[in-house]
Scaffold this motif. Sequence first.
Motif, PDB file in Angstrom:
ATOM      1  N   ALA A   1     -46.506  47.276  78.526  1.00  0.00           N
ATOM      2  CA  ALA A   1     -46.862  46.260  77.532  1.00  0.00           C
ATOM      3  C   ALA A   1     -45.946  46.352  76.313  1.00  0.00           C
ATOM      4  CB  ALA A   1     -48.322  46.423  77.111  1.00  0.00           C
ATOM      5  N   ALA A   2     -45.631  47.576  75.901  1.00  0.00           N
ATOM      6  CA  ALA A   2     -44.719  47.762  74.769  1.00  0.00           C
ATOM      7  C   ALA A   2     -43.339  47.210  75.109  1.00  0.00           C
ATOM      8  CB  ALA A   2     -44.631  49.240  74.398  1.00  0.00           C
ATOM      9  N   LEU A   3     -42.880  47.445  76.331  1.00  0.00           N
ATOM     10  CA  LEU A   3     -41.579  46.940  76.758  1.00  0.00           C
ATOM     11  C   LEU A   3     -41.551  45.410  76.708  1.00  0.00           C
ATOM     12  CD1 LEU A   3     -38.742  47.296  77.904  1.00  0.00           C
ATOM     13  CD2 LEU A   3     -39.777  47.539  80.178  1.00  0.00           C
TER      14      LEU A   3
ATOM     15  N   ALA B   1     -57.035  55.638  72.398  1.00  0.00           N
ATOM     16  CA  ALA B   1     -58.137  54.706  72.630  1.00  0.00           C
ATOM     17  C   ALA B   1     -58.995  54.559  71.391  1.00  0.00           C
ATOM     18  CB  ALA B   1     -58.988  55.176  73.808  1.00  0.00           C
ATOM     19  N   ASP B   2     -59.133  55.635  70.631  1.00  0.00           N
ATOM     20  CA  ASP B   2     -59.982  55.647  69.452  1.00  0.00           C
ATOM     21  C   ASP B   2     -59.120  55.983  68.246  1.00  0.00           C
ATOM     22  OD1 ASP B   2     -61.835  56.056  67.448  1.00  0.00           O
ATOM     23  OD2 ASP B   2     -63.178  57.243  68.693  1.00  0.00           O
TER      24      ASP B   2
ATOM     25  N   ASP C   1     -47.213  51.822  68.315  1.00  0.00           N
ATOM     26  CA  ASP C   1     -48.560  52.365  68.215  1.00  0.00           C
ATOM     27  C   ASP C   1     -49.474  51.466  69.036  1.00  0.00           C
ATOM     28  OD1 ASP C   1     -51.239  52.753  67.398  1.00  0.00           O
ATOM     29  OD2 ASP C   1     -50.630  53.371  65.400  1.00  0.00           O
ATOM     30  N   ALA C   2     -50.063  52.040  70.054  1.00  0.00           N
ATOM     31  CA  ALA C   2     -50.998  51.308  70.909  1.00  0.00           C
ATOM     32  C   ALA C   2     -52.368  51.938  70.711  1.00  0.00           C
ATOM     33  CB  ALA C   2     -50.555  51.387  72.363  1.00  0.00           C
ATOM     34  N   SER C   3     -53.317  51.122  70.272  1.00  0.00           N
ATOM     35  CA  SER C   3     -54.634  51.654  69.953  1.00  0.00           C
ATOM     36  C   SER C   3     -55.726  50.734  70.457  1.00  0.00           C
ATOM     37  CB  SER C   3     -54.803  51.820  68.438  1.00  0.00           C
ATOM     38  OG  SER C   3     -53.812  52.645  67.907  1.00  0.00           O
TER      39      SER C   3
ATOM     40  N   VAL D   1     -56.034  46.888  74.187  1.00  0.00           N
ATOM     41  CA  VAL D   1     -54.926  47.536  73.486  1.00  0.00           C
ATOM     42  C   VAL D   1     -54.290  46.586  72.475  1.00  0.00           C
ATOM     43  CG1 VAL D   1     -52.653  48.580  73.784  1.00  0.00           C
ATOM     44  CG2 VAL D   1     -54.462  49.079  75.417  1.00  0.00           C
ATOM     45  N   GLN D   2     -54.121  47.093  71.268  1.00  0.00           N
ATOM     46  CA  GLN D   2     -53.411  46.383  70.207  1.00  0.00           C
ATOM     47  C   GLN D   2     -52.109  47.123  69.955  1.00  0.00           C
ATOM     48  OE1 GLN D   2     -54.595  43.517  68.618  1.00  0.00           O
ATOM     49  NE2 GLN D   2     -56.088  43.616  70.272  1.00  0.00           N
TER      50      GLN D   2
END
Length: 125
Positions: free
Chosen positions: A15-17, A58-59, A102-104, A108-109
């Motif tokens: 997803a970041a890619l 995740a958190d 940053d994936a949180s 996922v954001q």
Amino acid sequence: MTSARAQRGAAVEAAALVHLREAGLTLLARNVRFKGGELDLVMRDGDTTVFVEVRYRADARFGGGAASVDLRKRRKVVLAAQLYLQRHPALAKQPCRFDVVDASGMPVQLTWLRGAFRLEDCGFA
């Protein structure tokens, strides 16, 4: 067999890619491993080589993924980047940058932190 954690990590990295490609960056390499470190993504942004660390949490109560890129992790990324540039000397003559995605949370954001750290931040001159 791949663990659920590894599958989630691969999905977040993918997803970041996509996110970075949509922003105009070009992929040079993915998951480059060296003794003591790994580069998640190596991208081009114009004439700049970008070393991207993708971190998922995740958190975010204890800080998001970017908060987990501490001094020790930044140093590993810098050392891996130096080894990558030694193998690709033409790129060593170009500017480079260290970004973090940053994936949180769930869903996922993604937050792209351009220039998240510099060599000087890691004790390198």
